[in-house]
Motif scaffolding. Structure first.
Motif, PDB file in Angstrom:
ATOM      1  N   ILE A 186       7.165   7.222  -0.973  1.00 58.14           N
ATOM      2  CA  ILE A 186       8.569   6.859  -1.198  1.00 58.14           C
ATOM      3  C   ILE A 186       9.405   8.120  -1.411  1.00 58.14           C
ATOM      4  N   LEU A 187       8.841   9.084  -2.141  1.00 63.84           N
ATOM      5  CA  LEU A 187       9.565  10.340  -2.357  1.00 63.84           C
ATOM      6  C   LEU A 187       9.822  11.052  -1.022  1.00 63.84           C
ATOM      7  N   ALA A 243       0.813  -1.218   0.000  1.00 69.82           N
ATOM      8  CA  ALA A 243       0.000   0.000   0.000  1.00 69.82           C
ATOM      9  C   ALA A 243       0.848   1.271   0.000  1.00 69.82           C
ATOM     10  N   ILE A 244       2.164   1.140  -0.028  1.00 72.92           N
ATOM     11  CA  ILE A 244       3.027   2.330  -0.011  1.00 72.92           C
ATOM     12  C   ILE A 244       3.051   2.974  -1.398  1.00 72.92           C
ATOM     13  N   THR A 245       2.789   4.287  -1.426  1.00 72.72           N
ATOM     14  CA  THR A 245       2.681   4.979  -2.718  1.00 72.72           C
ATOM     15  C   THR A 245       4.016   5.599  -3.133  1.00 72.72           C
ATOM     16  N   ALA A 278      11.305   8.003  -7.618  1.00 73.84           N
ATOM     17  CA  ALA A 278      10.593   7.463  -6.456  1.00 73.84           C
ATOM     18  C   ALA A 278       9.663   6.349  -6.919  1.00 73.84           C
ATOM     19  N   ASP A 279      10.212   5.155  -6.933  1.00 81.25           N
ATOM     20  CA  ASP A 279       9.509   4.038  -7.548  1.00 81.25           C
ATOM     21  C   ASP A 279       9.413   2.906  -6.539  1.00 81.25           C
ATOM     22  N   ARG A 280       8.343   2.125  -6.640  1.00 81.22           N
ATOM     23  CA  ARG A 280       8.157   1.038  -5.686  1.00 81.22           C
ATOM     24  C   ARG A 280       9.248  -0.034  -5.786  1.00 81.22           C
ATOM     25  N   SER A 281       9.961  -0.043  -6.912  1.00 82.35           N
ATOM     26  CA  SER A 281      11.037  -1.037  -7.022  1.00 82.35           C
ATOM     27  C   SER A 281      12.166  -0.729  -6.036  1.00 82.35           C
ATOM     28  N   LEU A 282      12.156   0.473  -5.441  1.00 78.43           N
ATOM     29  CA  LEU A 282      13.173   0.811  -4.435  1.00 78.43           C
ATOM     30  C   LEU A 282      12.917   0.126  -3.094  1.00 78.43           C
ATOM     31  N   ALA A 327       8.005   3.354   4.723  1.00 72.47           N
ATOM     32  CA  ALA A 327       8.785   3.474   3.481  1.00 72.47           C
ATOM     33  C   ALA A 327      10.260   3.716   3.795  1.00 72.47           C
ATOM     34  N   ILE A 328      10.520   4.563   4.791  1.00 70.99           N
ATOM     35  CA  ILE A 328      11.924   4.816   5.179  1.00 70.99           C
ATOM     36  C   ILE A 328      12.592   3.501   5.593  1.00 70.99           C
TER      37      ILE A 328
END
Lengths: 304, 548, 105
Positions: free
Chosen positions: B228-229, B222-224, B518-522, B257-258
């Motif tokens: 992430i940014l 659910a993290i957008t 800022a991508d979910r692949s991070l 996210a962090i």
């Protein structure tokens, strides 16, 4: 041969959009969309309900190559209206299947659907029937129609009926296949029968592992585009059959399966009956270990 | 003086009344209603153990089922108002007055009951503040607590969710109050003694585990991208330059996210070992990848988290565990640790005003305070130096004598400019003020006061409030990261640009961050399943978080 | 659905040679952005159909910033919005320009 390569990036099938799945699935750069978003072929029904439309009506169709071989591809966008079938959405898939017969090219359907769109139910139901007919006609002409299931919306309702007519189904753990969804079962049969919020129950009843174990899917893969791609390449090389003998054999298998497992109250009992060592451990197993544990699974042959 | 010893005598009376319904210390569950009626007196101050996570649910239901003609006018003092039965007690007229800290799951109902005058509110406290008052002017007459197991002498084993229990028992039992525990089971020997039996007067075998809320499980799915940014901005723009090693994270998705960016983005920035080594933190499932990749030296916990028990037990190098192997948590100690021994608190909120006050209160919901206000405040009693603390102090007051200058704790509010249902994070006026007026409260419930907050992070950038030299600068710094909210669009663009030149405001490009990266692949894990796999199968998420 | 249209002077023209690009999906809190090369090089037109009514002023601010900061000249942009937040809109617009500027293969 550079053309027969996919982008070498790990992409979660479950998370990806329809367009991302296609891009990662077919040979890099080979996809050409038919009736693309710029044509704005959208649902004629949604505006009546003051609902937002999508330029491709939630399905991307087109042609591409898979390991160098020309194929036709359709991908549903599970996040737009739950990937549900409407009039235009369905017609795009019907048309693709008819084109497959004319072009004699195999078809890959990347399912991600909750079934038929409520707002255009009649058109959607008709579309399901037309698509099933078109699948069978294509298969009778010797064309493979593969179903790939691993999206967020799963493959429910009319989508699962279409999947049943496909020559092969490839599923990931996240993929769910069922005619009725968890909430529908709970509403009709009560929470004692099925607690739709018990997600472990939902997945061990409808999820990829269980469907693979009972012959409801033919290949089980990791939640990655490249894994789906390789399984599809392999599946296209298998024997093709869609005649009365195939259907009768499958009917007999299903009757036997019902006899064998019909009394089971939970999927775990079925896994036990299949002779799996630690049936309760199945959901936690990584892919390789699961495939080893699944060696005695039920097998379907080109129908289910 | 013949009058001394009255409290001991009163306790003896309660014990004698309770003995009528018990065998030794054991109260059969069938006797519970009669037992509670016998030992609780109208007007008593009662601590019904409702913590952040674990709940004495059997005792709560039994208390709520008493007849208000027998027992009434109770004064409830408890940190968590979490279960419906906690409020049923007021609805039925058994209790009248309430002093509490947190009411997340009951936030809407408690607001209705306050407006309907069903509850007479003492105050909404921070955790340490309420615990402190247990020892001064809110000492319970009766404590109804929860544990995993007890032996026949009343020694209690709390398992990983020790939480508030030692504090509650200390305050009650040593001041002649009565302590009643519900336990899952009675055993011959408890795995470890969390509460000595001397302090526990009666035990009820519930036959099933107490209720625990999985509060800290954030599904990475659910993290957008925007979250992430904000996480990238915080890591590169705050964690790195201050060298923040000792900290507490809030429970929102931004901080999740962090945690998930440390092994990927943080690693790439070369920050391993330089930031995020010591935490006051519940065992967040999203911290698993950072632990597994060797980022984290040590974590002390307020409570536990459902499904994390086996993982924590297997990582005793990081977590505090007992001789039985399982986690030992303690809310009072961990809050103290977060207040005094951490250099940073970072968390999310619902509303921030132009001064920088922040609040999670809306007019229809009173969620109380979680751990944020204690950890999100600058401890005036701190004396030990550390690099981030000194640097922040110098930024706030560059011209004073360094040896006489207090450092500053970093208190960071992180969030997106618009929250759920497009509610703006930045407002002219906090809803908490309207609530205070309507309920005639002396104080508006403010989560973090403006003079404690040091940085605000949104997708638009970072505002460093330490470097603001006037009220006007502070307001424009806040407007300058408020995005497209009304507050943000009403900025003085020229002044905001000047603040940016001075580094008071930092944009993603000032930190060499491309928002498109800022991508979910991070994320080191993109699903609960990934977390389970990263834990080597030791993390067992509750069913509602699964999709396998 | 609320319909909004903007026709703005663009300081920079979109690069690359792709004729169109699409990003995002129409879902709750999300949107799709279709970019086509159909405007004069110094203009950008943006047509929006949104499920969230009454946010015209916010859209105005978002698209003006976008056109001022990114290379949007020559683009006709069409948006179907499922009620996305402004930060999501800004992100999708930026992703859209990046995609239409990607080299073709």
């Amino acid at each position: 041969m550079t053309t027969a390569k996919a982008d070498n990036v790990s992409l979660s099938w479950y998370e990806a959009s329809a367009r991302q799945r296609i891009d990662a699935f077919v040979d890099a750069g080979s996809f050409a969309e038919l009736i693309g978003p710029e044509l704005r072929e959208m649902s004629p029904h949604l505006a009546i309900f003051d609902l937002p439309e999508q330029f491709d009506d939630g399905i991307v169709v087109g042609r591409g190559r898979l390991d160098g071989v020309p194929v036709l591809v359709a991908a549903q966008e599970g996040r737009f209206m739950g990937g549900a079938f409407g009039e235009v959405h369905g017609a795009k898939l019907t048309g693709l299947l008819r084109a497959a017969r004319a072009l004699h090219q195999d078809v890959l359907i990347l399912f991600d659907t909750g079934g038929v769109r409520l707002q255009e139910a009649n058109a959607g139901e008709l579309a399901i029937a037309e698509i099933m007919r078109a699948v069978i006609e294509a298969r009778r002409a010797g064309i493979h129609v593969l179903g790939l299931i691993g999206g967020r919306a799963g493959c429910y309702g009319g989508g699962s009926l279409i999947a049943g007519t496909c020559s092969r189904l490839i599923v990931s753990e996240q993929g769910r296949i069922s005619v009725s969804g968890p909430e529908v079962i709970e509403t009709n049969k009560g929470i004692e029968e099925f607690d739709s919020r018990d997600r472990a129950l939902v997945w061990r009843t409808m999820g990829g592992k269980h469907r693979y174990l009972i012959g409801g899917a033919d290949a089980f893969v990791d939640d990655e585009a490249l894994a789906f791609r390789q399984a599809a390449i392999d599946a296209l090389k298998t024997m093709r059959g869609c005649d009365v003998a195939v259907l009768e054999a499958e009917q007999k298998r299903l009757e036997r399966r019902l006899q064998r497992f019909g009394e089971a109250a939970d999927a775990v009992e079925i896994w036990q009956a299949l002779g799996i060592d630690q049936p309760t451990g199945i959901p936690a197993l990584p892919t390789a270990a699961f495939l080893r544990a699944a060696s005695n699974r039920e097998n379907a042959d080109d129908a289910r | 003086m013949s009058d001394w010893g009255m409290q001991k005598a009163a306790l003896a009376e309660r014990l004698a009344a309770g003995d009528q319904h018990a065998k030794g210390k054991m109260v059969p569950i069938a006797n519970l209603p009669a037992f509670l009626k016998a030992v609780i007196r109208s007007g008593d101050r009662v601590c019904l153990e409702g913590d952040n996570q674990k709940q004495a649910d059997i005792l709560a239901s039994a208390l709520a089922n008493l007849d208000p003609r027998d027992v009434h006018d109770l004064h409830m003092v408890q940190s968590g108002v979490v279960l419906p039965s906690h409020l049923d007690i007021f609805d039925k007229g058994i209790a009248r007055r309430l002093d509490f800290s947190y009411s997340g799951p009951q936030s809407a109902r408690i607001a209705r009951m306050l407006f309907g005058r069903k509850i007479e509110l003492g105050a909404v406290h921070t955790y340490l503040e309420l615990f402190a008052r247990y020892f001064i002017d809110l000492t319970p007459n009766v404590a109804l607590i929860a544990a995993v197991s007890a032996d026949k002498d009343g020694n209690l084993y709390t398992g990983p969710n020790t939480e508030d229990t030692p504090t509650v028992v200390e305050a009650t039992s040593y001041k002649n109050g009565l302590v009643v525990a519900q336990v899952t089971e009675i055993v011959d020997k408890v795995p470890r003694v969390d509460i000595p039996g001397d302090l526990v007067h009666f035990v009820v075998e519930a036959g099933r585990p107490f209720y625990v809320e999985p509060l800290f499980t954030r599904d990475p799915a659910a993290i957008t991208e925007t979250q992430i940014l904000t996480a990238m901005l915080a890591i590169k723009g705050i964690y790195a330059p201050y060298g923040v090693r000792r900290l507490n994270h809030g429970i929102g998705f931004n901080t999740a996210a962090i945690e998930l960016l440390l092994p990927t983005y943080g690693e790439r920035l070369g920050l391993k070992g330089k930031i995020c080594t010591h935490f006051a933190l519940n065992p967040h499932p999203t911290i698993i990848p950072a632990i597994e990749s060797g980022w984290v030296d040590q974590i002390h916990c307020f409570g536990s988290e459902v499904g994390m028990e086996d993982y924590v037990a297997a990582r005793s190098d990081v977590f505090f565990t007992g001789p039985d192997g399982s986690l030992r948590s303690n809310r009072a100690f961990c809050q103290t640790a977060g207040l005094y021994a951490c250099d940073m608190f970072i968390g999310s909120t619902l509303q921030i005003d132009l001064d920088g006050h922040s609040s999670t209160v809306t007019t229809s919901r009173i969620a109380g305070f979680g751990g944020a206000p204690n950890m999100g405040s600058d401890p005036r009693g701190r004396r030990h130096p550390s690099e981030p603390w000194l640097k922040a102090g110098a930024e706030a007051d560059p011209d004073s004598n360094a040896a006489l200058r207090r450092g500053r704790k970093l208190v960071v509010q992180i969030g997106e400019t618009f929250g759920e249902r497009k509610a703006p994070l930045f407002v002219e006026r906090l809803d908490a003020l309207d609530l205070a007026r309507e309920l005639k409260l002396d104080l508006a419930p403010v989560m973090v006061y403006s003079d404690d907050v040091t940085h605000i992070v949104t997708e638009e950038g970072i505002a460093n409030l330490l470097m603001c030299r006037s009220k006007d600068e502070r307001e424009q710094a806040i407007r300058g990261v408020a995005g497209y909210t009304d507050i943000g669009r009403a900025r003085d663009a020229k002044l905001v640009e000047q603040l940016r030149q001075r580094g008071v405001i930092q944009r993603p490009e000032d930190l060499d961050i491309d928002p498109l990266d800022a991508d979910r692949s991070l994320l080191a894990a993109r699903s609960i399943k990934d977390l389970m796999l990263a834990s080597g199968g030791l993390y067992r998420p509750p069913s509602r978080f699964r999709n396998w | 659905m609320e319909k909004l249209s903007f026709r703005l002077t663009a300081p920079r023209c979109a690069g690359g040679t792709r004729t169109q690009a699409i990003v995002g999906v129409v879902a709750s809190g999300n949107l799709e952005v279709l970019l086509e090369r159909a405007s004069p090089a110094d203009m950008c037109t943006i047509d929006i159909a949104t499920a969230a009514h009454g946010f015209g002023a916010v859209w105005d601010a978002v698209v003006r910033d976008f056109v001022a900061r990114r290379s949007a000249g020559g683009l006709r942009i069409s948006i179907n919005d499922g009620g996305a937040r402004p930060d999501t809109v800004a992100l999708r617009l930026a992703q859209g320009v990046r995609k239409i500027e990607e080299p073709e293969r």
